[in-house]
Design a protein around this motif. Sequence first.
Motif, short mmCIF file in Angstrom:
data_model
loop_
_atom_site.label_atom_id
_atom_site.label_comp_id
_atom_site.label_asym_id
_atom_site.label_seq_id
_atom_site.Cartn_x
_atom_site.Cartn_y
_atom_site.Cartn_z
N GLY A 1 40.98 46.82 40.68
CA GLY A 1 42.35 46.79 41.18
C GLY A 1 42.40 46.45 42.64
N GLY A 2 42.90 47.38 43.44
CA GLY A 2 43.04 47.13 44.87
C GLY A 2 43.76 48.27 45.56
N ARG A 3 45.00 48.51 45.17
CA ARG A 3 45.84 49.49 45.85
C ARG A 3 45.17 50.86 45.91
NH1 ARG A 3 49.91 53.15 44.05
NH2 ARG A 3 49.48 52.49 41.90
N CYS B 1 38.79 52.67 46.02
CA CYS B 1 38.30 53.46 47.15
C CYS B 1 37.86 52.60 48.32
CB CYS B 1 37.19 54.40 46.71
SG CYS B 1 35.70 53.61 46.14
N THR B 2 37.62 51.30 48.12
CA THR B 2 37.31 50.43 49.26
C THR B 2 38.54 50.19 50.13
OG1 THR B 2 37.79 48.38 48.04
CG2 THR B 2 35.54 49.23 47.93
N ASN B 3 39.72 50.57 49.65
CA ASN B 3 40.96 50.21 50.34
C ASN B 3 41.28 51.09 51.54
OD1 ASN B 3 43.02 48.29 50.45
ND2 ASN B 3 44.49 49.63 49.43
N ILE B 4 40.30 51.87 51.98
CA ILE B 4 40.49 52.63 53.22
C ILE B 4 40.18 51.76 54.44
CG2 ILE B 4 39.96 54.82 52.11
CD1 ILE B 4 37.21 54.73 53.48
N ILE B 5 39.62 50.58 54.24
CA ILE B 5 39.26 49.73 55.38
C ILE B 5 40.47 49.01 55.94
CG2 ILE B 5 36.91 49.39 54.50
CD1 ILE B 5 37.72 46.60 53.60
N GLY C 1 44.24 48.79 30.86
CA GLY C 1 44.45 50.23 30.76
C GLY C 1 44.61 50.92 32.09
N PHE C 2 44.10 50.28 33.14
CA PHE C 2 44.20 50.85 34.49
C PHE C 2 45.28 50.17 35.33
CE2 PHE C 2 39.65 51.02 33.31
CZ PHE C 2 39.52 52.40 33.18
N LEU C 3 45.42 48.85 35.17
CA LEU C 3 46.18 48.06 36.13
C LEU C 3 47.52 47.58 35.62
CD1 LEU C 3 43.21 45.87 37.47
CD2 LEU C 3 44.01 48.10 38.30
N GLY C 4 47.78 47.68 34.33
CA GLY C 4 49.05 47.22 33.79
C GLY C 4 48.84 46.17 32.72
N ALA D 1 47.59 43.25 45.05
CA ALA D 1 48.26 43.02 46.34
C ALA D 1 48.19 44.24 47.24
CB ALA D 1 49.72 42.62 46.10
N GLY D 2 47.78 45.35 46.69
CA GLY D 2 47.66 46.57 47.49
C GLY D 2 46.64 46.48 48.61
N ILE D 3 45.78 45.45 48.60
CA ILE D 3 44.82 45.32 49.71
C ILE D 3 45.44 44.59 50.90
CG2 ILE D 3 42.90 45.26 48.05
CD1 ILE D 3 42.47 42.28 48.96
#
Length: 453
Positions: A147-149, A152-156, A172-175, A186-188
């Motif tokens: 995903g992205g939003r 856990c890498t999205n703290i950067i 099942g996770f992303l839609g 797009a959450g990144i």
Amino acid sequence: MNYQETIQYLYNSTPVFEHVGASAYKEGLDNSLALDKHLAMPHRQFKTIHVAGTNGKGSTAHTLAAILQACGYRVGLYTSPHLIDFRERIRVNGEPLSEAYVVNFVAKHRDFFEPLHPSFFELTTAMAFSYFAESSVDVAVIEVGLGGRLDCTNIISPVLSVITNISLDHTGFLGNTLAQIASEKAGIIKKETPVVVGETTAETRPMFANKAKEMHAPMVWAEEKPEVLQWQHRNEGGISLQTRSFGNVVFELGGNYQHHNANTILTATLQLQTLGFAITATAVAQGMANVCQSTGLQGRWQTLSTTPRVICDTGHNVAGWQYLSTQLAAQSYRTLRMVFGMVDDKDLDTVLTLLPKDATYYFTQASTHRAVPSEIVAQKAEQNALHGHIYNKVRTAYDAALNEAEEGDLVFVGGSSYVVADLLSSLETPPITTNRPENQRKTSTLFQLKFAY
């Protein structure tokens, strides 16, 4: 604990996607932020480039790292999953972190993280950021796990975000729609941080545009002014690219889909130049021509043997097979022999409709609980006029294909990254270090694939 014992401890004490599937995926950044604070926020000590997308993000991340290395930067690279050894995930200038670092990191921090109960991927990400800081990298290329939003890498806070493309995967996770998945990816996109988007559809483009507008992030659409003007396969392998800004370039990765990745990569490279990175056309050519040697990348239309010809590819979803099926159809062979298996969260039924009808199949299953049993793959394949035999292990299926192969035959191994990993693990594959002569390489001792988000 030694290295092997430490790895087993991590697999056994943290939720691993390969073992338990969906329950290993932890939404939210709470654990990542707690680990980051405990480690004194190591990701703030170096610049980062964040890479997301459904397909192509691994090739894109590795190639950007190779280009930056060719420029003389000290480059961290964090990717997942690994194919043979856990240490493939975390590299500096192509070299994996040491076994000792893994052992010492776990021993030093386990009293903190055990009560936190992080996932395997959360802990691995924290380890990567810590290692890059201690290694004094100039920049790190960080591949999103899922995903992205909420990944856990999205703290950067990257200097550049890159999104390759969107297709239906991990629904099942992303839609269940392209728009929903694009919204997660797009959450990144970060505030006032440039973002490059490689490919869009009518459903996905508005999701990226709206998020970029909300974040006041400069948006660059790689499709609007393509960097790749023409491309063609090379007899020696790879593809030749005629580019808008970097002249004629040879790209080592030869899959049909790689010219799309190359367009995204080169567009991102232009943005890095704008951001002050000293990137020359010579370095771009060097990095793209030597991405596998520079970074240790494997499994992308990779030739394992020429007599008989053996190719493996980690393409594992419908979007990937739309390219792979076309590329297989373009090959010359007497008989096509397909060693094939998939895992249970992929659209097996649709992929089977894309597979070549004129092939002999060796239906198999990888050594993961998520593998679709080879008997079920074979049954569904028969309904699509795909015929072959059933093998319970990848290596057994591969050996059968090789034993039956005659001059001029092509053996293809794929359907899942797990299948490719099982094969590479069972062969005399190169180690994860990248700078030793071919005849001095030895087989890695850790033969496990872990998809750990």
